[in-house]
Enzyme design. Structure first.
Site, PDB file in Angstrom:
ATOM      1  N   GLU A 146       5.494  -1.011 -11.129  1.00 54.05           N
ATOM      2  CA  GLU A 146       6.698  -0.903 -11.961  1.00 54.05           C
ATOM      3  C   GLU A 146       7.806  -1.585 -11.173  1.00 54.05           C
ATOM      4  O   GLU A 146       8.104  -1.184 -10.046  1.00 54.05           O
ATOM      5  CB  GLU A 146       7.081   0.556 -12.205  1.00 54.05           C
ATOM      6  CG  GLU A 146       6.160   1.297 -13.147  1.00 54.05           C
ATOM      7  CD  GLU A 146       6.096   0.727 -14.549  1.00 54.05           C
ATOM      8  OE1 GLU A 146       6.987  -0.069 -14.929  1.00 54.05           O
ATOM      9  OE2 GLU A 146       5.134   1.060 -15.253  1.00 54.05           O
ATOM     10  N   LYS A 158       3.914   7.109   0.699  1.00 53.13           N
ATOM     11  CA  LYS A 158       5.015   6.542   1.486  1.00 53.13           C
ATOM     12  C   LYS A 158       6.282   6.481   0.635  1.00 53.13           C
ATOM     13  O   LYS A 158       6.416   5.637  -0.254  1.00 53.13           O
ATOM     14  CB  LYS A 158       4.665   5.124   1.949  1.00 53.13           C
ATOM     15  CG  LYS A 158       5.715   4.586   2.904  1.00 53.13           C
ATOM     16  CD  LYS A 158       5.903   3.100   2.732  1.00 53.13           C
ATOM     17  CE  LYS A 158       7.244   2.661   2.290  1.00 53.13           C
ATOM     18  NZ  LYS A 158       8.447   3.295   2.723  1.00 53.13           N
ATOM     19  N   CYS A 166      16.017   1.447 -13.243  1.00 44.99           N
ATOM     20  CA  CYS A 166      15.373   0.209 -13.695  1.00 44.99           C
ATOM     21  C   CYS A 166      15.463   0.075 -15.199  1.00 44.99           C
ATOM     22  O   CYS A 166      15.278  -1.006 -15.742  1.00 44.99           O
ATOM     23  CB  CYS A 166      13.947   0.100 -13.187  1.00 44.99           C
ATOM     24  SG  CYS A 166      13.055   1.614 -13.308  1.00 44.99           S
ATOM     25  N   GLU A 206      18.216  -9.043 -11.876  1.00 49.65           N
ATOM     26  CA  GLU A 206      18.520  -7.615 -11.792  1.00 49.65           C
ATOM     27  C   GLU A 206      19.519  -7.368 -10.662  1.00 49.65           C
ATOM     28  O   GLU A 206      19.273  -7.728  -9.517  1.00 49.65           O
ATOM     29  CB  GLU A 206      17.247  -6.808 -11.544  1.00 49.65           C
ATOM     30  CG  GLU A 206      17.521  -5.321 -11.586  1.00 49.65           C
ATOM     31  CD  GLU A 206      16.267  -4.487 -11.426  1.00 49.65           C
ATOM     32  OE1 GLU A 206      15.533  -4.702 -10.445  1.00 49.65           O
ATOM     33  OE2 GLU A 206      16.021  -3.618 -12.280  1.00 49.65           O
TER      34      GLU A 206
HETATM   35  P1  ADP Z   1      14.262  -2.052  -2.818  1.00 52.26           P
HETATM   36  O1  ADP Z   1      14.800  -3.423  -2.584  1.00 52.26           O
HETATM   37  O2  ADP Z   1      14.713  -1.438  -4.062  1.00 52.26           O
HETATM   38  O3  ADP Z   1      14.339  -1.136  -1.631  1.00 52.26           O
HETATM   39  P2  ADP Z   1      11.498  -2.515  -2.210  1.00 52.26           P
HETATM   40  O4  ADP Z   1      10.460  -3.146  -3.061  1.00 52.26           O
HETATM   41  O5  ADP Z   1      11.869  -3.166  -0.951  1.00 52.26           O
HETATM   42  O6  ADP Z   1      12.721  -2.276  -3.153  1.00 52.26           O
HETATM   43  O7  ADP Z   1      11.082  -1.016  -1.864  1.00 52.26           O
HETATM   44  C1  ADP Z   1      10.240  -0.210  -2.673  1.00 52.26           C
HETATM   45  C2  ADP Z   1       9.222   0.472  -1.770  1.00 52.26           C
HETATM   46  O8  ADP Z   1       8.351  -0.537  -1.231  1.00 52.26           O
HETATM   47  C3  ADP Z   1       9.841   1.191  -0.566  1.00 52.26           C
HETATM   48  O9  ADP Z   1       9.133   2.385  -0.319  1.00 52.26           O
HETATM   49  C4  ADP Z   1       9.632   0.188   0.531  1.00 52.26           C
HETATM   50  O10 ADP Z   1       9.606   0.767   1.813  1.00 52.26           O
HETATM   51  C5  ADP Z   1       8.285  -0.390   0.165  1.00 52.26           C
HETATM   52  N1  ADP Z   1       7.991  -1.683   0.807  1.00 52.26           N
HETATM   53  C6  ADP Z   1       8.859  -2.629   1.221  1.00 52.26           C
HETATM   54  N2  ADP Z   1       8.211  -3.670   1.806  1.00 52.26           N
HETATM   55  C7  ADP Z   1       6.891  -3.381   1.744  1.00 52.26           C
HETATM   56  C8  ADP Z   1       5.691  -4.046   2.165  1.00 52.26           C
HETATM   57  N3  ADP Z   1       5.711  -5.229   2.784  1.00 52.26           N
HETATM   58  N4  ADP Z   1       4.527  -3.449   1.933  1.00 52.26           N
HETATM   59  C9  ADP Z   1       4.463  -2.265   1.292  1.00 52.26           C
HETATM   60  N5  ADP Z   1       5.540  -1.579   0.899  1.00 52.26           N
HETATM   61  C10 ADP Z   1       6.747  -2.112   1.113  1.00 52.26           C
END
Ligand code: ADP
Length: 477
Positions: free
Chosen positions: A246, A171, A280, A379
Site C-alpha cells: 500500500e 517492523k 494516504c 504526493e
Molecule cells: P516514509 O517516507 O513515509 O517514512 P518509507 O517507505 O520510508 O516511508 O517507510 C515505510 C516503512 O518502510 C518504515 O517502517 C521504514 O522504516 C521502512 N523502510 C524504509 N526503507 C526500507 C528498506 N530499504 N527496506 C525495508 N523497509 C524499509
C-alpha cells in the site's frame, strides 16, 4: 528512562535505544526504544519459522481467545493508548482515541474470523472424485508499517496474519514505535506462544532490509512510500515471495455545480487537512466545476480560518503538527514549488509558532492550479491542497483519473446520475460520494489501483487472500 525492548523468540531483548520525540513538543521524550540489528532480525525470523508448525495447527479457540483478549485490552486502554499515539504521531487526541478504537475493532473482527474459517467442497469433473479447496497459512510474514497510523495499520496486518495461522516478524516505523510496542506487549501477555510474533524496531535500511533479504520470509505486507514499496517488490520477486503493497495517493475530490455546498466544504476540509493531511487517502486535488468554483473557494477558505493548529493533546486543537522536521521540509518545499509553478496561494503556507517547540504548519490551499503541476501530481503528505477549475463533469472525471495513483476518489454532488457514473468510472480502489476521501471502515476491503497498491486487498474477509494460500485436494471416493 527504561528501554522498551524488542521481542524475539518470546524474550524482551536489546540494550541500545533511540528516543521517541513528541512532534507537538520536541522537549517531550516519550520513551527510549531498542534498535534491532540485522542479526536480531535473523534470529527473529528463525524464531518465527520455528514457531510456525505448531501455530499453523493451533486450535481456533486458542487463536480466538488471544485476539479477543487483545481487542478487549486495547479498548479498555483507549484513553491511555490514544494519548500515546497523539504524543508520538501528532494527530489530535480525538483522532488518536478513534484510531485505537479501530485497532480494537480490527482485533475483534479477526477474533471472529478464526471461528469462520471454511473451505469448499466441489464435485470433480470426473465422477467418483471429490475436490476440497482449503486455505492454509503462508508461513513467516514480514510486516513493515509507516508512521501515519501507528496502531491501526499494525493491527490490520498483525491480526489477520495471526488469525489465519501465520507467524510474524514486525517492523514498525522509526518515528512511532510506542503504539507498536504496546500492542506487541498486549498480544504477548494475552498468551501467544514464543516466536509467533516478534518485534524488531529500528531503521528501515537495516531492519527492513534484513527482512527483505531473508529467504525464510514467505510474505511481506508493506505500507509506506512508493520508493520503498518498489524495493520490497524487487526483493520479493527474487525470493519468489508473496507481497502486498500500500503506497501513495493523490486522491481527487470532484465538486460539481449541483453539490450541497456545506457537504462539499466539510468533506474537502476533512479529507484535505485533518490528521495534518498525513493520510494516504487524503484529498490533495479538489476538481471543481466552474459554476460553483468561486463560491466553494470562498466557503472553504472561510472554513480554513476556523481550523485551530496546535498541540495534539489540547482539546481546542483540530490539526496537530507535522510528524517531523523532514516531513515539514517536504511540505514547505512543495509550497514553494506550487508558488513557482504559478498556482495561487489562496490560504496558509506559513509555519506557525506555538507555546511548545513543534512542527506546526498552516493548512494550505492553492487555487488556479493545473493537473500537470507537480503539486497536483506528486504526493506531498501534508496539509496542502490544490484546486483545479474545470468546465463540467466529463472534464472533472477525466482529470480525477489522470494521475499515476488510484487509492481513493470522491465526488460531491446531489445528482444520482453523476454519482452513479463516478462510482463506476473512477479508477480508484475506494470511491466516496458526498464523503471525505479519507475515513474508512475497519471490516471492508481497503486498497487501491495503479501506483497506489499492489496485490490483494487489506481488511475484512478479503485479507484472507494475502495471508493464506489456496490448496486444492482431490480424493477418489
Ligand atoms: P516514509 O517516507 O513515509 O517514512 P518509507 O517507505 O520510508 O516511508 O517507510 C515505510 C516503512 O518502510 C518504515 O517502517 C521504514 O522504516 C521502512 N523502510 C524504509 N526503507 C526500507 C528498506 N530499504 N527496506 C525495508 N523497509 C524499509
Amino acid at each position: 528512562m527504561t528501554i522498551h525492548q524488542n521481542l524475539i523468540a518470546g524474550e524482551w531483548v536489546g540494550s541500545n535505544g533511540s528516543e521517541n520525540v513528541n512532534p507537538s513538543d520536541t522537549n517531550d521524550i516519550i520513551g527510549v526504544y531498542a534498535q534491532a540489528t540485522a542479526d536480531d532480525v535473523k534470529q527473529a525470523i528463525a524464531a518465527a519459522k520455528a514457531a510456525f508448525p505448531a501455530w499453523s495447527r493451533s486450535g481456533i479457540l486458542e487463536r480466538h481467545a488471544i485476539l479477543k483478549k487483545t481487542a478487549d485490552e486495547i479498548l479498555a486502554r483507549k484513553q491511555e493508548l490514544g494519548t500515546l499515539l497523539s504524543r508520538e504521531e501528532g494527530k489530535t487526541l480525538a483522532e488518536g482515541i478513534g484510531e485505537v478504537t479501530r485497532a480494537a475493532q480490527i482485533f475483534d473482527f479477526f477474533a471472529g474470523e478464526t471461528l469462520r474459517l471454511a473451505g469448499e467442497v466441489i464435485p470433480s469433473a470426473r465422477p467418483g472424485i471429490g475436490v476440497e479447496i482449503t486455505r492454509e497459512p503462508l508461513g513467516v510474514i514480514g510486516i513493515i508499517t509507516p508512521w501515519n497510523f501507528p496502531i491501526a495499520i499494525p493491527a490490520w496486518k498483525i491480526a489477520p496474519a495471526l488469525c489465519y495461522g501465520n507467524t510474524v516478524v514486525f517492523k514498525p516505523a522509526e518515528l512511532v514505535p510506542g503504539c507498536s510496542w504496546a500492542i506487541v506487549d498486549i498480544l504477548h501477555r494475552a498468551g501467544l506462544p514464543k516466536g509467533v510474533l516478534n518485534l524488531v524496531m529500528g531503521p528501515g535500511s537495516v531492519v527492513g532490509q534484513a527482512m527483505l533479504d531473508s529467504p525464510d520470509v514467505a510474505g511481506i505486507t508493506f505500507t509506506g512510500s512508493t520508493g520503498t514499496g518498489k524495493r520490497v517488490a524487487a526483493a520479493s520477486i527474487e525470493h519468489n515471495r508473496k507481497f502486498q503493497l500500500e503506497m501513495g495517493g493523490k486522491n481527487p475530490m470532484v465538486v460539481l455545480d449541483d453539490a450541497d455546498l456545506s457537504v462539499a466544504v466539510e468533506a474537502a476540509a476533512n479529507s484535505g487537512f485533518f490528521s495534518t493531511g498525513q493520510r494516504c487517502t487524503a484529498s490533495s486535488r479538489l476538481i471543481v466545476t466552474e459554476g460553483i468554483h468561486d463560491k466553494f473557494i470562498a466557503a472553504l477558505t472561510e472554513r480554513m480560518k476556523s481550523i485551530q493548529v496546535g498541540h495534539a493533546l489540547k482539546p481546542e486543537t483540530h490539526i496537530g503538527p507535522v510528524v517531523d522536521v523532514r516531513q515539514l521540509k517536504q511540505d514547505t518545499d512543495y509550497i514553494e514549488i506550487g508558488v513557482k509553478e504559478g498556482a495561487k496561494l489562496a490560504f496558509g503556507g506559513e509555519r506557525l509558532e506555538r507555546d511548545t517547540p513543534g512542527f506546526y504548519l498552516q493548512p494550505t490551499l492553492f487555487t488556479e492550479a493545473t493537473n500537470q503541476m507537480r503539486i497536483s501530481r506528486e504526493e506531498i503528505f501534508g496539509p496542502v491542497v490544490s484546486v483545479i477549475r474545470v468546465k463540467d463533469y466529463d472534464e472533472a472525471l477525466a482529470m480525477a483519473n489522470d494521475t499515476p495513483f488510484g487509492l481513493s476518489a470522491g465526488i460531491a454532488t446531489t445528482s444520482l446520475k453523476y454519482a452513479t457514473h463516478f462510482k463506476r468510472n473512477s479508477e480508484a480502489g475506494m470511491v466516496m460520494v458526498n464523503l471525505p476521501t479519507a475515513g474508512v471502515d475497519f471490516h471492508v476491503p481497503f486498497g487501491g489501483r495503479k501506483a497506489s497498491s499492489y496485490g490483494s486487498r487489506e481488511q475484512g474477509k478479503y485479507a484472507a487472500e494475502f495471508f493464506t494460500v489456496v490448496k486444492t485436494a482431490y480424493t477418489l471416493a
